[in-house]
Design an enzyme around this catalytic site. Sequence first.
Site, short mmCIF file in Angstrom:
data_model
loop_
_atom_site.label_atom_id
_atom_site.label_comp_id
_atom_site.label_asym_id
_atom_site.label_seq_id
_atom_site.Cartn_x
_atom_site.Cartn_y
_atom_site.Cartn_z
NE ARG A 1 1.33 -3.66 -8.60
CZ ARG A 1 1.20 -3.05 -7.43
NH1 ARG A 1 0.47 -1.97 -7.35
NH2 ARG A 1 1.78 -3.53 -6.36
CG PHE B 1 -8.74 -5.66 -1.02
CD1 PHE B 1 -7.86 -5.10 -0.11
CD2 PHE B 1 -8.23 -6.18 -2.20
CE1 PHE B 1 -6.50 -5.06 -0.36
CE2 PHE B 1 -6.88 -6.13 -2.48
CZ PHE B 1 -6.01 -5.57 -1.55
CG ASP C 1 -6.76 1.75 3.34
OD1 ASP C 1 -6.77 0.67 2.76
OD2 ASP C 1 -5.73 2.20 3.86
CD GLU D 1 -1.11 6.17 -1.24
OE1 GLU D 1 -0.63 5.60 -2.24
OE2 GLU D 1 -0.69 5.98 -0.09
CG ASP D 2 -2.71 3.07 -4.30
OD1 ASP D 2 -2.56 3.62 -3.19
OD2 ASP D 2 -2.40 1.88 -4.49
#
Length: 186
Positions: A177, A164, A115, A111-112
Site C-alpha cells: 500500500r 492485478f 473491476d 473507491e480505489d
Amino acid sequence: MPDAVSSRLRSTRRTPGRALISSERIGRRVRQIGHEVSEVYADIDTPLVLVAILKGATVFAADLLRSLSIPAELEFVRAASYGAGTRTTGRVKIAHMVEGPLVGRHVLLVEDIVDSGRTIDTILKRFRKLRPASLRVAALLDRPARREIAVQIDFTGFVIPDRFVIGYGLDYAGLYRELPGIYALS
C-alpha cells in the site's frame, strides 16, 4: 502466489519494476479530479460527504480531500471481496458503515479500483436506502475487462488493463500500500 514467493515479497523493500502509473501522474490526476468535484458541488449548502471505502481508497481519499476547494467531511465504509487473493471471491462483505445520517446530504463514494463492479454496486444499493440528496462515485482506477455488473463511475482517475495492481493504497495480502505509484503484480 506460493508461500515461498509471498515470504520473499514480504522480506524485500524493492519496488516491483517500472510503475504502470507514476506518482507524479497520480498526483496531477487527483488534483484534476479534486477540481472537477469542487465544480460539480460548488453550489451545495452543506459540506460534501466523502466516503472512503477501506482500506484501499484511503490514500486516494486523503489526497482527493486535500485537493478540494469546497467544504467536505470524511467518513469511511469497510467492504471487501478479495480476501488475500488476486481474484474477487464474488461475495461482498460490509464490515463498517458510515456513522450518522445522510438524508439530504451530497455523498461521494471514493473507491480505489472498480473491476467486477460487485463491491461498489453493493455499497451504492446500501447508500441509496439512506436517501442522500445525491450519490456519486470517484474511482482512482477503472478495470473494465473484469466488469460483471454495470456501474457508473462519475470521476475516474485512470482506466487500466486487466492486470492485478498494487501501490498507492492498493495491496496484495496487505502489502505494498505504501508504494507511491501503481505497479502490476507479476
